[in-house]
Motif scaffolding. Structure first.
Motif, PDB file in Angstrom:
ATOM      1  N   LEU A 240     -18.234   1.759   3.960  1.00  0.00           N
ATOM      2  CA  LEU A 240     -17.041   2.406   4.501  1.00  0.00           C
ATOM      3  C   LEU A 240     -17.301   3.896   4.718  1.00  0.00           C
ATOM      4  CD1 LEU A 240     -14.075   2.159   5.356  1.00  0.00           C
ATOM      5  CD2 LEU A 240     -13.459   2.623   2.970  1.00  0.00           C
ATOM      6  N   VAL A 241     -17.960   4.533   3.768  1.00  0.00           N
ATOM      7  CA  VAL A 241     -18.276   5.959   3.886  1.00  0.00           C
ATOM      8  C   VAL A 241     -19.185   6.197   5.090  1.00  0.00           C
ATOM      9  CG1 VAL A 241     -19.447   7.900   2.765  1.00  0.00           C
ATOM     10  CG2 VAL A 241     -17.932   6.422   1.433  1.00  0.00           C
ATOM     11  N   GLU A 242     -20.162   5.327   5.274  1.00  0.00           N
ATOM     12  CA  GLU A 242     -21.094   5.466   6.401  1.00  0.00           C
ATOM     13  C   GLU A 242     -20.365   5.274   7.733  1.00  0.00           C
ATOM     14  OE1 GLU A 242     -24.874   3.021   8.162  1.00  0.00           O
ATOM     15  OE2 GLU A 242     -24.720   3.228   5.988  1.00  0.00           O
ATOM     16  N   TRP A 243     -19.436   4.320   7.790  1.00  0.00           N
ATOM     17  CA  TRP A 243     -18.705   4.030   9.012  1.00  0.00           C
ATOM     18  C   TRP A 243     -17.708   5.139   9.350  1.00  0.00           C
ATOM     19  CZ3 TRP A 243     -13.365   2.594   9.302  1.00  0.00           C
ATOM     20  CH2 TRP A 243     -12.948   2.183  10.567  1.00  0.00           C
ATOM     21  N   TYR A 244     -17.047   5.689   8.327  1.00  0.00           N
ATOM     22  CA  TYR A 244     -15.987   6.673   8.511  1.00  0.00           C
ATOM     23  C   TYR A 244     -16.504   8.029   8.035  1.00  0.00           C
ATOM     24  CZ  TYR A 244     -10.990   7.920   8.846  1.00  0.00           C
ATOM     25  OH  TYR A 244      -9.775   8.451   9.203  1.00  0.00           O
ATOM     26  N   VAL A 245     -17.535   8.502   8.673  1.00  0.00           N
ATOM     27  CA  VAL A 245     -18.279   9.684   8.230  1.00  0.00           C
ATOM     28  C   VAL A 245     -17.394  10.911   8.063  1.00  0.00           C
ATOM     29  CG1 VAL A 245     -20.160  11.270   8.842  1.00  0.00           C
ATOM     30  CG2 VAL A 245     -20.396   8.826   9.281  1.00  0.00           C
ATOM     31  N   SER A 246     -16.424  11.100   8.953  1.00  0.00           N
ATOM     32  CA  SER A 246     -15.619  12.319   8.906  1.00  0.00           C
ATOM     33  C   SER A 246     -14.487  12.256   7.886  1.00  0.00           C
ATOM     34  CB  SER A 246     -15.032  12.607  10.290  1.00  0.00           C
ATOM     35  OG  SER A 246     -14.144  11.571  10.661  1.00  0.00           O
ATOM     36  N   GLY A 247     -14.298  11.108   7.242  1.00  0.00           N
ATOM     37  CA  GLY A 247     -13.172  10.958   6.326  1.00  0.00           C
ATOM     38  C   GLY A 247     -13.431  11.542   4.951  1.00  0.00           C
ATOM     39  N   ASP A 248     -12.395  12.181   4.390  1.00  0.00           N
ATOM     40  CA  ASP A 248     -12.514  12.632   3.004  1.00  0.00           C
ATOM     41  C   ASP A 248     -12.093  11.482   2.089  1.00  0.00           C
ATOM     42  OD1 ASP A 248      -9.706  12.555   2.981  1.00  0.00           O
ATOM     43  OD2 ASP A 248      -9.487  14.724   3.097  1.00  0.00           O
ATOM     44  N   THR A 249     -12.179  11.701   0.795  1.00  0.00           N
ATOM     45  CA  THR A 249     -11.901  10.635  -0.166  1.00  0.00           C
ATOM     46  C   THR A 249     -10.498  10.069   0.016  1.00  0.00           C
ATOM     47  OG1 THR A 249     -13.422  11.612  -1.754  1.00  0.00           O
ATOM     48  CG2 THR A 249     -11.805  10.065  -2.623  1.00  0.00           C
ATOM     49  N   GLU A 250      -9.518  10.920   0.234  1.00  0.00           N
ATOM     50  CA  GLU A 250      -8.144  10.450   0.397  1.00  0.00           C
ATOM     51  C   GLU A 250      -8.007   9.550   1.630  1.00  0.00           C
ATOM     52  OE1 GLU A 250      -3.855  12.492   1.211  1.00  0.00           O
ATOM     53  OE2 GLU A 250      -5.088  13.394  -0.348  1.00  0.00           O
ATOM     54  N   GLU A 251      -8.624   9.950   2.730  1.00  0.00           N
ATOM     55  CA  GLU A 251      -8.570   9.129   3.943  1.00  0.00           C
ATOM     56  C   GLU A 251      -9.274   7.793   3.742  1.00  0.00           C
ATOM     57  OE1 GLU A 251      -8.571  12.188   7.685  1.00  0.00           O
ATOM     58  OE2 GLU A 251     -10.358  12.173   6.413  1.00  0.00           O
ATOM     59  N   LEU A 252     -10.406   7.812   3.059  1.00  0.00           N
ATOM     60  CA  LEU A 252     -11.144   6.581   2.810  1.00  0.00           C
ATOM     61  C   LEU A 252     -10.357   5.642   1.895  1.00  0.00           C
ATOM     62  CD1 LEU A 252     -14.678   8.153   2.406  1.00  0.00           C
ATOM     63  CD2 LEU A 252     -13.906   6.701   4.293  1.00  0.00           C
ATOM     64  N   GLU A 253      -9.694   6.187   0.887  1.00  0.00           N
ATOM     65  CA  GLU A 253      -8.864   5.357   0.017  1.00  0.00           C
ATOM     66  C   GLU A 253      -7.688   4.769   0.798  1.00  0.00           C
ATOM     67  OE1 GLU A 253      -7.890   7.537  -3.536  1.00  0.00           O
ATOM     68  OE2 GLU A 253      -9.818   7.022  -4.438  1.00  0.00           O
ATOM     69  N   TYR A 254      -7.158   5.525   1.756  1.00  0.00           N
ATOM     70  CA  TYR A 254      -6.068   5.002   2.582  1.00  0.00           C
ATOM     71  C   TYR A 254      -6.550   3.818   3.434  1.00  0.00           C
ATOM     72  CZ  TYR A 254      -2.052   4.728   5.643  1.00  0.00           C
ATOM     73  OH  TYR A 254      -0.964   4.262   6.332  1.00  0.00           O
ATOM     74  N   VAL A 255      -7.770   3.905   3.941  1.00  0.00           N
ATOM     75  CA  VAL A 255      -8.343   2.787   4.697  1.00  0.00           C
ATOM     76  C   VAL A 255      -8.447   1.554   3.795  1.00  0.00           C
ATOM     77  CG1 VAL A 255     -10.433   1.927   5.863  1.00  0.00           C
ATOM     78  CG2 VAL A 255      -9.586   4.232   6.352  1.00  0.00           C
ATOM     79  N   ALA A 256      -8.938   1.727   2.584  1.00  0.00           N
ATOM     80  CA  ALA A 256      -9.056   0.610   1.644  1.00  0.00           C
ATOM     81  C   ALA A 256      -7.679   0.037   1.308  1.00  0.00           C
ATOM     82  CB  ALA A 256      -9.786   1.053   0.375  1.00  0.00           C
ATOM     83  N   LEU A 257      -6.693   0.890   1.098  1.00  0.00           N
ATOM     84  CA  LEU A 257      -5.327   0.445   0.829  1.00  0.00           C
ATOM     85  C   LEU A 257      -4.774  -0.353   2.011  1.00  0.00           C
ATOM     86  CD1 LEU A 257      -2.615   0.536  -0.801  1.00  0.00           C
ATOM     87  CD2 LEU A 257      -2.169   2.698   0.364  1.00  0.00           C
ATOM     88  N   THR A 258      -5.030   0.121   3.216  1.00  0.00           N
ATOM     89  CA  THR A 258      -4.558  -0.570   4.422  1.00  0.00           C
ATOM     90  C   THR A 258      -5.205  -1.947   4.552  1.00  0.00           C
ATOM     91  OG1 THR A 258      -4.155   1.532   5.527  1.00  0.00           O
ATOM     92  CG2 THR A 258      -4.378  -0.397   6.942  1.00  0.00           C
ATOM     93  N   GLU A 259      -6.485  -2.051   4.243  1.00  0.00           N
ATOM     94  CA  GLU A 259      -7.162  -3.354   4.275  1.00  0.00           C
ATOM     95  C   GLU A 259      -6.547  -4.309   3.253  1.00  0.00           C
ATOM     96  OE1 GLU A 259      -9.491  -4.547   6.371  1.00  0.00           O
ATOM     97  OE2 GLU A 259      -9.378  -2.665   7.497  1.00  0.00           O
ATOM     98  N   ALA A 260      -6.224  -3.797   2.077  1.00  0.00           N
ATOM     99  CA  ALA A 260      -5.591  -4.633   1.057  1.00  0.00           C
ATOM    100  C   ALA A 260      -4.191  -5.064   1.504  1.00  0.00           C
ATOM    101  CB  ALA A 260      -5.524  -3.882  -0.274  1.00  0.00           C
ATOM    102  N   ALA A 261      -3.467  -4.193   2.189  1.00  0.00           N
ATOM    103  CA  ALA A 261      -2.140  -4.552   2.700  1.00  0.00           C
ATOM    104  C   ALA A 261      -2.253  -5.660   3.742  1.00  0.00           C
ATOM    105  CB  ALA A 261      -1.447  -3.326   3.275  1.00  0.00           C
ATOM    106  N   ARG A 262      -3.293  -5.608   4.584  1.00  0.00           N
ATOM    107  CA  ARG A 262      -3.523  -6.692   5.555  1.00  0.00           C
ATOM    108  C   ARG A 262      -3.791  -8.010   4.832  1.00  0.00           C
ATOM    109  NH1 ARG A 262      -7.501  -3.090   9.148  1.00  0.00           N
ATOM    110  NH2 ARG A 262      -5.893  -1.907  10.256  1.00  0.00           N
TER     111      ARG A 262
END
Length: 168
Positions: free
Chosen positions: A35-57
């Motif tokens: 995920l970090v490699e794919w979303y290179v420009s994201g900070d930790t908070e943004e990356l955690e939001y992506v993970a949260l969104t995947e869990a919501a799906r």
């Protein structure tokens, strides 16, 4: 490591009753190297939001599966946020789900940090998304739009001491 685990309100009630989320293995979502490699420009908070969104799906799919099995379940996505030891988590290799992880052990209530749940105002959008899932999986753009409608609703944050009130 912070891991986001998809859930439903009835499953959350079982967690409270049993004192843990399980049995293992469990599927969750976290900030993985992929995920970090794919979303290179994201900070930790943004990356955690992506993970949260995947869990919501994934929670949405759990709701649809429960409904298909005849279980009466409220149309509210639920995600459990837990702190788990890094050694109990292994990352998957699927490119479509870069945040997916497997957990080797059940999660005790003491490791649950918070719960994220749809507000009641999201129920109509979540209902529409549940109904649209089969068509969305077949590539129907209108159905995918319905899924996006559910995702437009932010999940509310609840402290662990509020969990009994959510399921009561």
């Amino acid at each position: 490591m912070r891991v986001y685990l998809p859930c439903t309100l009835p499953a959350l009630a079982r967690v409270v009753t049993l004192g843990e989320l399980g049995p293992a293995p469990l599927t969750g979502y976290a900030v993985t190297p992929a995920l970090v490699e794919w979303y290179v420009s994201g900070d930790t908070e943004e990356l955690e939001y992506v993970a949260l969104t995947e869990a919501a799906r994934a929670s949405l799919r759990m709701l649809a599966a429960d409904r298909a099995d005849g279980v009466q379940v409220a149309a509210r996505r639920v995600v459990i946020a837990a702190e788990v030891p890094d050694g109990s988590v292994s990352a998957g290799a699927e490119l479509e789900e870069r945040a997916r992880v497997r957990l080797a052990a059940a999660i005790p209530m003491a490791d649950i940090a918070a719960v994220h749940v749809d507000d009641l105002s999201a129920v109509e959008d979540v209902e529409a998304a549940i109904a649209a899932l089969p068509a969305a999986d077949r590539g129907d753009d209108d159905a995918r739009f319905a899924l996006d409608g559910a995702e437009a609703n932010e999940l509310l944050w609840y402290a662990t001491q509020e969990i009994p009130d959510l399921v009561g």
